[in-house]
Write a protein that holds these residues in place. Structure first.
Motif, PDB file in Angstrom:
ATOM      1  N   MET A  20       7.043  -1.030  11.328  1.00  0.00           N
ATOM      2  CA  MET A  20       5.584  -1.045  11.189  1.00  0.00           C
ATOM      3  C   MET A  20       5.123   0.003  10.189  1.00  0.00           C
ATOM      4  O   MET A  20       4.198  -0.240   9.405  1.00  0.00           O
ATOM      5  N   ALA A  21       5.750   1.169  10.180  1.00  0.00           N
ATOM      6  CA  ALA A  21       5.386   2.213   9.221  1.00  0.00           C
ATOM      7  C   ALA A  21       5.716   1.780   7.790  1.00  0.00           C
ATOM      8  O   ALA A  21       4.911   1.978   6.873  1.00  0.00           O
ATOM      9  N   ILE A  22       6.870   1.157   7.603  1.00  0.00           N
ATOM     10  CA  ILE A  22       7.255   0.685   6.270  1.00  0.00           C
ATOM     11  C   ILE A  22       6.297  -0.397   5.780  1.00  0.00           C
ATOM     12  O   ILE A  22       5.846  -0.366   4.626  1.00  0.00           O
ATOM     13  N   CYS A  23       5.953  -1.338   6.641  1.00  0.00           N
ATOM     14  CA  CYS A  23       5.030  -2.412   6.250  1.00  0.00           C
ATOM     15  C   CYS A  23       3.630  -1.876   5.974  1.00  0.00           C
ATOM     16  O   CYS A  23       2.957  -2.345   5.051  1.00  0.00           O
ATOM     17  N   SER A  24       3.181  -0.902   6.755  1.00  0.00           N
ATOM     18  CA  SER A  24       1.863  -0.308   6.516  1.00  0.00           C
ATOM     19  C   SER A  24       1.820   0.402   5.167  1.00  0.00           C
ATOM     20  O   SER A  24       0.856   0.262   4.407  1.00  0.00           O
ATOM     21  N   TYR A  25       2.876   1.149   4.868  1.00  0.00           N
ATOM     22  CA  TYR A  25       2.928   1.834   3.578  1.00  0.00           C
ATOM     23  C   TYR A  25       2.975   0.820   2.423  1.00  0.00           C
ATOM     24  O   TYR A  25       2.292   1.000   1.410  1.00  0.00           O
ATOM     25  N   ALA A  26       3.765  -0.235   2.573  1.00  0.00           N
ATOM     26  CA  ALA A  26       3.869  -1.243   1.510  1.00  0.00           C
ATOM     27  C   ALA A  26       2.528  -1.939   1.280  1.00  0.00           C
ATOM     28  O   ALA A  26       2.139  -2.189   0.133  1.00  0.00           O
ATOM     29  N   THR A  27       1.801  -2.231   2.338  1.00  0.00           N
ATOM     30  CA  THR A  27       0.484  -2.860   2.209  1.00  0.00           C
ATOM     31  C   THR A  27      -0.495  -1.918   1.526  1.00  0.00           C
ATOM     32  O   THR A  27      -1.255  -2.331   0.634  1.00  0.00           O
ATOM     33  N   TRP A  28      -0.493  -0.655   1.924  1.00  0.00           N
ATOM     34  CA  TRP A  28      -1.377   0.329   1.290  1.00  0.00           C
ATOM     35  C   TRP A  28      -1.055   0.462  -0.202  1.00  0.00           C
ATOM     36  O   TRP A  28      -1.957   0.474  -1.041  1.00  0.00           O
ATOM     37  N   TYR A  29       0.228   0.559  -0.555  1.00  0.00           N
ATOM     38  CA  TYR A  29       0.633   0.713  -1.950  1.00  0.00           C
ATOM     39  C   TYR A  29       0.249  -0.523  -2.769  1.00  0.00           C
ATOM     40  O   TYR A  29      -0.212  -0.404  -3.900  1.00  0.00           O
ATOM     41  N   TRP A  30       0.424  -1.701  -2.193  1.00  0.00           N
ATOM     42  CA  TRP A  30       0.088  -2.939  -2.886  1.00  0.00           C
ATOM     43  C   TRP A  30      -1.412  -2.999  -3.176  1.00  0.00           C
ATOM     44  O   TRP A  30      -1.822  -3.326  -4.289  1.00  0.00           O
TER      45      TRP A  30
END
Length: 77
Positions: free
Chosen positions: A42-52
């Protein structure tokens, strides 16, 4: 032919699902330890969404983002 499918069953039950069996056993003693991998994903996906989203805003501000709403030339007539 039956031995072939029993071999596939053995492979999945004893080899491929072994890590999941270990997580299931860990859940009985430590719930947070068993769910640690979920929190990491969940942390990895949240960071990837924020970066995108950050990159989308940067491209829109720089003018690189060209959006043509017509997919084909016959739609403009």
């Amino acid at each position: 032919m039956r031995a072939f499918f029993e071999g596939i069953q053995w492979l999945f039950e004893n080899i491929f699902f072994w890590p999941l069996d270990q997580l299931r056993a860990l859940e009985l003693s430590c719930w947070s330890g068993a769910n640690l991998i979920n929190w990491i994903f969940m942390a990895i996906c949240s960071y990837a969404t924020w970066y995108w989203c950050k990159q989308l805003v940067a491209h829109k501000k720089s003018g690189e983002d060209f959006q043509d709403t017509t997919a084909h030339s016959f739609l403009t007539k």
